[in-house]
Design a protein around this motif. Structure first.
Motif, short mmCIF file in Angstrom:
data_model
loop_
_atom_site.label_atom_id
_atom_site.label_comp_id
_atom_site.label_asym_id
_atom_site.label_seq_id
_atom_site.Cartn_x
_atom_site.Cartn_y
_atom_site.Cartn_z
N GLY A 188 -42.77 30.61 -30.25
CA GLY A 188 -41.75 28.80 -30.43
C GLY A 188 -40.60 29.07 -28.73
O GLY A 188 -39.92 28.70 -28.70
N ARG A 189 -40.74 29.54 -28.05
CA ARG A 189 -40.56 28.31 -26.42
C ARG A 189 -41.84 28.11 -26.15
O ARG A 189 -42.72 28.20 -25.69
N THR A 190 -41.72 27.56 -24.82
CA THR A 190 -42.38 27.29 -23.88
C THR A 190 -42.26 28.06 -22.53
O THR A 190 -41.37 29.03 -22.29
N PRO A 191 -43.56 28.41 -21.59
CA PRO A 191 -43.57 28.81 -20.57
C PRO A 191 -42.71 28.97 -19.19
O PRO A 191 -41.96 27.53 -19.86
N PRO A 192 -41.85 29.23 -18.77
CA PRO A 192 -40.64 29.10 -17.98
C PRO A 192 -41.56 28.22 -16.99
O PRO A 192 -42.26 28.36 -16.87
N LEU A 193 -40.52 27.23 -16.92
CA LEU A 193 -40.64 26.38 -15.43
C LEU A 193 -40.39 26.97 -14.18
O LEU A 193 -39.68 27.38 -13.98
N THR A 194 -41.62 26.08 -13.47
CA THR A 194 -41.66 27.01 -11.56
C THR A 194 -41.47 25.65 -10.99
O THR A 194 -42.17 24.83 -11.60
N GLY A 195 -41.07 25.44 -9.33
CA GLY A 195 -41.42 24.53 -8.81
C GLY A 195 -40.21 22.90 -9.19
O GLY A 195 -39.85 22.77 -9.26
N LEU B 232 -30.89 22.36 -16.18
CA LEU B 232 -29.68 22.98 -16.88
C LEU B 232 -30.74 24.35 -16.93
O LEU B 232 -30.33 25.55 -16.62
N GLN B 233 -31.40 24.63 -17.65
CA GLN B 233 -32.72 25.97 -17.88
C GLN B 233 -34.04 25.73 -16.95
O GLN B 233 -34.29 24.17 -17.76
N ALA B 234 -34.54 26.27 -17.33
CA ALA B 234 -36.24 26.39 -17.09
C ALA B 234 -36.87 26.73 -17.78
O ALA B 234 -37.75 27.47 -18.58
N GLY B 235 -37.18 25.68 -18.89
CA GLY B 235 -38.14 25.80 -20.38
C GLY B 235 -37.10 25.45 -21.73
O GLY B 235 -36.08 25.25 -21.85
N PHE B 236 -38.74 25.16 -22.99
CA PHE B 236 -37.51 25.55 -23.38
C PHE B 236 -37.68 26.82 -24.36
O PHE B 236 -38.58 27.02 -24.38
N VAL B 237 -36.62 27.22 -25.63
CA VAL B 237 -36.74 28.28 -26.42
C VAL B 237 -35.73 27.25 -27.68
O VAL B 237 -34.98 26.52 -27.88
N LYS B 238 -36.37 28.23 -28.53
CA LYS B 238 -35.59 27.41 -30.04
C LYS B 238 -34.35 27.00 -30.31
O LYS B 238 -33.55 28.18 -30.18
N ASP B 239 -34.10 26.43 -31.15
CA ASP B 239 -32.48 25.53 -30.79
C ASP B 239 -31.89 25.92 -29.64
O ASP B 239 -30.71 26.60 -29.62
N MET B 240 -32.22 25.39 -28.49
CA MET B 240 -31.98 25.26 -27.60
C MET B 240 -30.39 24.55 -27.46
O MET B 240 -29.22 24.81 -26.54
N THR B 241 -30.28 23.36 -27.92
CA THR B 241 -29.14 22.69 -27.82
C THR B 241 -28.15 22.76 -28.64
O THR B 241 -26.99 22.72 -28.43
N ALA B 242 -28.22 24.30 -30.11
CA ALA B 242 -26.91 25.03 -30.12
C ALA B 242 -26.26 23.79 -30.53
O ALA B 242 -24.34 23.97 -30.41
N GLY B 243 -26.33 22.77 -31.33
CA GLY B 243 -24.49 21.97 -31.30
C GLY B 243 -24.65 21.24 -30.66
O GLY B 243 -22.98 20.44 -30.99
N ARG B 244 -24.95 20.75 -29.87
CA ARG B 244 -24.70 19.74 -28.37
C ARG B 244 -24.61 18.54 -28.84
O ARG B 244 -23.19 18.13 -28.59
N GLY B 245 -25.52 18.78 -29.63
CA GLY B 245 -25.20 17.27 -30.51
C GLY B 245 -24.13 16.65 -30.86
O GLY B 245 -23.44 16.07 -31.21
N PHE B 246 -23.64 17.86 -31.89
CA PHE B 246 -22.29 17.33 -32.87
C PHE B 246 -21.68 17.74 -32.18
O PHE B 246 -19.89 16.55 -31.94
N ILE B 247 -21.38 18.06 -30.32
CA ILE B 247 -20.08 18.60 -29.87
C ILE B 247 -19.94 16.58 -29.04
O ILE B 247 -19.27 16.23 -29.26
N ALA B 248 -21.20 16.11 -28.64
CA ALA B 248 -21.18 14.90 -28.14
C ALA B 248 -20.59 14.16 -29.41
O ALA B 248 -20.23 13.04 -28.92
N LEU B 249 -20.54 14.72 -30.35
CA LEU B 249 -20.34 13.32 -31.89
C LEU B 249 -19.10 13.61 -31.30
O LEU B 249 -17.78 12.64 -31.31
N ALA B 250 -18.06 14.71 -31.82
CA ALA B 250 -17.15 15.22 -31.58
C ALA B 250 -16.18 14.26 -29.92
O ALA B 250 -15.30 14.12 -29.98
#
Lengths: 364, 336
Positions: B117-124, B240-258
């Motif tokens: 459930g993740r993508t390979p790390p991004l480089t370059g 911010l990070q180099a690739g996707f990991v599962k649930d990486m937004t971790a509630g940020r959408g709700f903090i944005a709403l806040a």
């Protein structure tokens, strides 16, 4: 405009929505290169063809009945309780405190005590959003979401700093004493010769969930309070005119909702893990939304929908075990069910309504 | 605590505040038009995945960004269909979108990359590099001098520290975020479209009577929301990070709403609110600093929960009342 018959409203439309959700789920499975029919067969085999599969299905269904009823009761008062997850988490704390600090002589007493603990803590966690909605007009959806996050942080703190036994590494409470261990289905239904429900976590709290279904039915359709809740949900201004206090109904409906969501902790914390762990709720609080929507907010519908989601949950676990399809498939199915039975309800309803009207004209 | 510590903390705040800022402005457009969106989280998440996946395949972060935006806009269209065309419950639709994204990202990630459930790390070039403003000390200076960058900045004067660490050296998307704040303000309060958008969130019937399409305006707002959430997600996965990991937004959408409620649906305030919440998240990474400043240990869990607690306090009206656009969450039914 004429209305369509009642059976179409409570049976036909949910079934069509469900079929749409199933169709799109099948497309998703196809898209990731697996065979939907084979996947379905695996799910049915794993969840329904063995008694242990049933044991898991019913275990999950117990959770979903509680959270589904919680969402449904709030829905009747037109309140969207999205905070079942947080309420159940905090209720787990109630269960743990009751089980750890009171010496119970027998499980039958302990389950009553734990239910009271769970219901009180769950209701308490729903009280603040309820009060804020009723008195200060803060939107209950946003506050309950925020309370989910606060509950997670609070539980994390309590488990790491307060309840964790000395020397233990993982954030969890001590094991509950033997006097609080609930009989599992394996204990209850196995005979000398044949073992039933081997290793499955389903336990006596399933019957608690059935009782809760009956209780909610009585409450909503057979009591004055239930009438007031429904009246308030139908029209706030009419309810006010009839002398029903919006503040009182909002708070009471949310307290009941929070208590019901909390009761699932009896199943997870006392019945299954026998200690308080992080993330015992496993998203059941949110699945309650899908269950309530599918069950049309009726306890019997919630019961059926909870069994279906229990099947999906257990079947999903089987799929993850035997194929490349991860467990998250059931999150997608859940999303599609919520989308079609909840948000896109009118998309299904309008054409069917038109169809019925056209048929009636022809007959007339 | 030294001056450089403060600068670094603020620098992290900006990095962590930027995804919140995009998502918050996204919510601002949507809610100003009368469409409540609690699906910000889901749109960010799906954008994060598709931007990471396509940045990986193409080796180009810009391609990733476009893919992320496209995925987010697709979910926005679903939200628009449910809440505008079919007049469904906007909250339920948002919940469905969050689950759809949470499930689909892992499902597709597993099917494409088979890495749990993740993508390979991004480089370059798969990641957005950091922009080095003129006269700032950056990696190239460090390379030329043959010394570590952190050491060079530590030795510089306070003004140079402030400029090099805090102002310079961010991803281009961070600067784009700040420009978006200004653009949002200008669009909302200085253009005809903005005036109509605000009007449709307050009184759709009046806008309709004036002969302007409520449906078109709301779709426009929902689509802008989709684009901005796409930027938020792409920033998270490719900058911010180099690739996707599962649930990486971790509630940020709700903090944005806040943050949106905090900012009372206004763009410049939204920026400050997001940076404040970014600051909280930055503090979580530096508990040692807090301990040094206030002289006692603060529970990390309390710091994490602070944005949510603050939001509830704001919502309760204890610090000024936050009144949402009047018609928000209400589908518009044209009179016949």
């Amino acid at each position: 405009m004429d209305k369509m018959p009642k059976w179409a409203d409570i049976v036909l439309i949910p079934v069509i929505s469900l079929l749409l959700a199933a169709f799109f789920s099948a497309l998703v499975i196809l898209a990731i290169g697996e065979n939907p029919l084979e996947a379905l067969k695996l799910m049915v085999d794993g969840a329904l063809m063995r008694s242990s599969g049933w044991g898991y299905t019913l275990y999950y269904a117990t959770n979903f009945m509680f959270t589904g009823l919680a969402v449904a009761v709030a829905f009747h008062a037109r309140l969207f309780n999205i905070g079942g997850e947080g309420q159940a988490m905090i209720a787990g704390l109630g269960v743990a405190l009751v089980c750890l600090y009171i010496p119970w002589p027998h499980w039958s007493l302990a389950i009553l005590g734990a239910s009271v603990g769970a219901a009180c803590f769950g209701a308490l966690w729903a009280l603040i959003p309820a009060y804020l909605q009723a008195r200060r007009g803060s939107h209950i959806v946003i506050t309950t979401i925020m309370f989910n996050f606060i509950a997670a942080a609070l539980l994390n703190y309590v488990l790491v700093e307060l309840l964790r036994p000395v020397g233990a590494m993982d954030p969890a409470s001590a094991k509950f004493p033997a006097g609080t261990h609930l009989p599992s289905f394996q204990d209850m239904f196995s005979t000398e010769t044949t073992k039933m429900f081997r290793g499955a976590p389903a336990n006596v709290s399933f019957f608690l969930a059935l009782a809760a279904c009956v209780f909610v039915w009585l409450l909503i359709w057979r009591t004055r309070l239930g009438y007031e809740i429904r009246a308030f949900g139908q029209s706030e201004s009419a309810a006010k005119y009839a002398g029903i206090s919006p503040v009182r109904i909002t708070v009471i409906a949310m307290l009941i909702s929070g208590a019901l969501a909390g009761m699932m902790a009896v199943n997870t914390t006392m019945g299954e893990s026998e200690r308080l762990i992080l993330n015992a709720t496993e998203g059941a609080g949110f699945i309650g939304i899908a269950v309530a929507l599918m069950g049309r907010n009726h306890p019997f519908g919630v019961f059926l929908a909870a069994i279906l989601f229990g099947f999906l949950y257990q079947g999903g676990a089987e799929l993850a075990l035997w194929t490349n399809i991860p467990r998250e498939l059931i999150v997608v199915i859940q999303a599609l069910v919520i989308l079609f039975t909840g948000a896109l309800d009118n998309m299904v309803r309008e054409p069917i309504e038109k169809l019925f009207i056209a048929m009636r004209r022809r007959n007339a | 605590m030294q001056f450089l510590d403060i600068v670094q903390l603020l620098d992290t705040s900006i990095r962590l505040g930027t995804p919140l800022l995009f998502a918050c402005l996204a919510g601002l457009f949507s809610e100003r038009s009368g469409v409540v969106d609690i699906g910000l989280e889901g749109k960010m998440l799906i954008a994060a995945f598709f931007s990471a996946a396509f940045a990986y395949y193409s080796g180009n972060a810009w391609v990733g960004l476009l893919a992320g935006i496209a995925a987010s806009v697709l979910l926005a269209v679903i939200h628009g269909l449910a809440s505008i065309t079919f007049r469904g419950n906007q909250l339920i639709s948002g919940v469905a979108i969050n689950f759809l994204a949470a499930g689909m990202t892992v499902l597709i990630a597993q099917s494409w990359f088979k890495q749990g459930g993740r993508t390979p790390p991004l480089t370059g070039n798969g990641r957005f590099g950091n922009v080095e403003l003129p006269f700032a000390i950056g990696p190239s200076d460090a390379e030329a001098a043959g010394r570590p960058l952190s050491q060079m900045i530590a030795e510089a004067g306070p003004v140079q520290q402030f400029y090099s660490e805090l102002i310079s050296g961010h991803s281009i998307l961070v600067y784009l975020g700040l420009i978006t704040v200004a653009a949002t303000w200008w669009i909302l309060f200085r253009t005809r479209f903005g005036l109509r958008l605000r009007a449709v969130g307050e009184n759709p019937a009046a806008v309709d009577t004036a002969g302007v399409s409520v449906i078109q305006l709301r779709y426009a707002a929902v689509l802008i929301c989709g684009v901005l959430c796409g930027l938020a997600g792409a920033y998270m996965a490719t900058s911010l990070q180099a690739g996707f990991v599962k649930d990486m937004t971790a509630g940020r959408g709700f903090i944005a709403l806040a943050a949106l409620i905090f900012a009372k649906w206004r763009p410049v305030y939204a920026m400050w609110a997001c940076m404040l919440f970014g600051f909280f998240q930055a503090l979580e990474t530096r508990p040692d600093l807090i301990e040094a400043v206030i002289g006692m240990k603060v529970q990390i869990q309390l710091l994490g929960a602070l944005p949510y607690i603050l939001t509830v306090v704001i919502l309760a009206g204890f610090i000024g009342k936050a009144i949402p656009p009047k018609a928000s969450a209400e589908p518009y039914i044209k009179e016949r």
